[in-house]
Design an enzyme around this catalytic site. Structure first.
Site, PDB file in Angstrom:
ATOM      1  N   THR A  44      -3.952 -72.721  93.416  1.00  0.00           N
ATOM      2  CA  THR A  44      -4.651 -73.199  94.613  1.00  0.00           C
ATOM      3  C   THR A  44      -4.099 -72.492  95.822  1.00  0.00           C
ATOM      4  OG1 THR A  44      -5.098 -75.385  93.745  1.00  0.00           O
ATOM      5  CG2 THR A  44      -4.904 -75.224  96.130  1.00  0.00           C
ATOM      6  N   ARG A  57     -13.696 -85.093  88.256  1.00  0.00           N
ATOM      7  CA  ARG A  57     -12.319 -85.273  88.745  1.00  0.00           C
ATOM      8  C   ARG A  57     -12.111 -84.488  90.056  1.00  0.00           C
ATOM      9  NH1 ARG A  57      -7.884 -81.861  90.259  1.00  0.00           N
ATOM     10  NH2 ARG A  57      -5.980 -83.029  89.991  1.00  0.00           N
ATOM     11  N   GLY A  75      -8.943 -83.661  92.902  1.00  0.00           N
ATOM     12  CA  GLY A  75      -7.500 -83.781  93.146  1.00  0.00           C
ATOM     13  C   GLY A  75      -7.180 -83.946  94.622  1.00  0.00           C
ATOM     14  N   ASP A  76      -6.017 -83.465  95.002  1.00  0.00           N
ATOM     15  CA  ASP A  76      -5.531 -83.635  96.375  1.00  0.00           C
ATOM     16  C   ASP A  76      -6.138 -82.634  97.358  1.00  0.00           C
ATOM     17  OD1 ASP A  76      -4.032 -81.661  94.770  1.00  0.00           O
ATOM     18  OD2 ASP A  76      -3.073 -81.231  96.694  1.00  0.00           O
ATOM     19  N   THR A 111       0.269 -77.740  96.583  1.00  0.00           N
ATOM     20  CA  THR A 111      -0.345 -77.219  95.372  1.00  0.00           C
ATOM     21  C   THR A 111       0.347 -77.871  94.181  1.00  0.00           C
ATOM     22  OG1 THR A 111      -0.808 -75.216  94.061  1.00  0.00           O
ATOM     23  CG2 THR A 111       1.160 -75.187  95.410  1.00  0.00           C
ATOM     24  N   GLY A 112      -0.325 -77.890  93.044  1.00  0.00           N
ATOM     25  CA  GLY A 112       0.266 -78.523  91.872  1.00  0.00           C
ATOM     26  C   GLY A 112      -0.532 -79.726  91.421  1.00  0.00           C
ATOM     27  N   GLY A 153      -2.350 -82.624  91.436  1.00  0.00           N
ATOM     28  CA  GLY A 153      -2.959 -83.341  92.541  1.00  0.00           C
ATOM     29  C   GLY A 153      -2.780 -84.845  92.498  1.00  0.00           C
TER      30      GLY A 153
HETATM   31  C1  SD4 Z   1      -5.525 -80.138  92.090  1.00  0.00           C
HETATM   32  N1  SD4 Z   1      -3.704 -79.432  93.486  1.00  0.00           N
HETATM   33  O1  SD4 Z   1      -6.737 -80.118  91.976  1.00  0.00           O
HETATM   34  C2  SD4 Z   1      -4.839 -78.949  92.744  1.00  0.00           C
HETATM   35  C3  SD4 Z   1      -4.484 -77.983  91.673  1.00  0.00           C
HETATM   36  C4  SD4 Z   1      -3.607 -76.864  92.134  1.00  0.00           C
HETATM   37  O2  SD4 Z   1      -2.893 -74.736  91.979  1.00  0.00           O
HETATM   38  O3  SD4 Z   1      -2.870 -76.928  93.077  1.00  0.00           O
HETATM   39  N2  SD4 Z   1      -3.662 -75.748  91.532  1.00  0.00           N
HETATM   40  O4  SD4 Z   1      -4.836 -81.052  91.663  1.00  0.00           O
END
Ligand code: SD4
Length: 333
Positions: A193, A221, A223-224, A244-245, A247
């Site tokens: 991301t 779904r 995420g954040d 990032t990560g 979510g």
């Molecule tokens: C999520 N935070 O959709 C995002 C995924 C992500 O690098 O950061 N990917 O949860």
């Protein structure tokens, strides 16, 4: 006795909530609680662009735009677009990995120095979703648009209708279907991301975040990344943060807002990112199984970054130099 001291003493001596809330009811609570309401910019910093992961070209694009005098949000969106167009990036824009049913769905948000923001969720037919989030902010009375509504609005605004599922992504999905094992791998398929923060020549801060979300997520779904306060938050009096990560974990702790509030209360961007990661790991025995990473920038141009696991990089562009910074991490084996 000063009002603030009265409240502190009241709760200490057991006068309790009723007495103290009665005491503050005639005043704006923020006057009572926040000792450091704003951070003044102590010096005029040179423009800076920072972003998540090793997105060298995206960050340089934003940094050069800032150097040329572009406003913070213009530069952030120009930077993020580089990855939205990058067919090789499997978690942003076109070429993103689909959900379990083969649909690529994009999420994005932007936030401006004036506190305005816009966001789009589950967009499956147009790739420049950060720019679309900006249109939501500027051209509608709303902050968020989702799914078909966001797509219809995109065409109205002249965005091109596109198939986002590339042949490579389809083949990888078909391969994945053979086992359908859903187990996000740290730092690999789920973590590209792009979150970007920019500080322009006027000293204003803005940010943008764009993603296709977790690979092989459930249909619908989110995420954040498109959620203001979780994936991104900017307060131009203080600074900004992006995530990032995983979510789900960022959402539960409203990570980016938390970092900005910690900076407002005097923490450096680095210390604020570390505290936000700590809030996640202390509640999760299984933190070894997922990555979360934050980057932050304050009004003085100081930056910080922290993550759970080794392997996260922050890009930083300043004074014509585009640097890849290996970020410190919590889980030292
Ligand atoms: C999520 N935070 O959709 C995002 C995924 C992500 O690098 O950061 N990917 O949860």
């Amino acid at each position: 006795m000063k009002r603030r001291n009265f409240i502190k003493n009241a709760s200490l001596t057991g006068l309790g909530v009723v007495a103290s809330s009665a005491a503050i009811s005639c005043k704006n609570p923020s006057e009572e609680i926040i000792e450091k309401p704003t951070m003044k910019q102590t010096k005029k910093p040179t423009p800076i662009a920072i972003c998540t992961w090793r997105f060298t070209e995206a960050n340089a694009t934003a940094g050069k735009a800032l150097k040329a005098g572009k406003a913070a949000l213009d530069a952030a969106i120009a930077g993020v677009e580089v990855e939205e167009e990058n067919l090789k990036n499997t978690t942003v824009g076109i070429g993103g990995t689909p959900d379990r049913e083969g649909n690529v769905t994009l999420d994005a948000c932007v936030m401006n120095a004036d506190g305005n923001c816009g966001s789009v969720l589950c967009v499956s037919t147009t790739k420049n979703v950060a720019a679309l989030a900006r249109k939501v902010m500027e051209e509608t009375p709303h902050v968020m648009l989702a799914g078909e509504g966001a797509e219809a609005f995109a065409y109205e605004q002249g965005f091109e209708k596109e198939n986002l599922l590339t042949d490579t992504a389809r083949e990888a999905w078909q391969e994945w279907l053979k086992t359908s094992e859903y187990k996000p791998i740290i730092n690999i398929e789920n973590h590209d991301t792009i979150g970007m923060l920019t500080l322009d020549t006027n000293g204003d801060i803005a940010g943008a975040c764009s993603t296709s979300g977790l690979s092989y997520k459930m249909k619908g779904r989110v995420g954040d990344s498109p959620i203001i306060g979780s994936g991104l938050f900017v307060d131009n009096e203080v600074g900004g943060a992006v995530a990032t990560g995983m979510g789900e974990e960022i959402l539960k702790t409203v990570g980016s807002f938390l970092i900005v509030e910690l900076m407002r209360n005097g923490l450096s961007p680095q210390a604020a990112c570390e505290e936000a990661v700590r809030r996640i790991v202390i509640k999760n025995e299984n933190y070894k199984d997922f990555q979360v990473a934050y980057i932050a920038l304050n009004k003085d141009g100081e930056t910080g970054a922290y993550c759970i696991h080794e392997g996260f990089t922050m890009m930083k562009y300043q004074n014509g130099e585009n640097e890849a910074i290996a970020v410190d991490f919590y889980h030292k084996k």
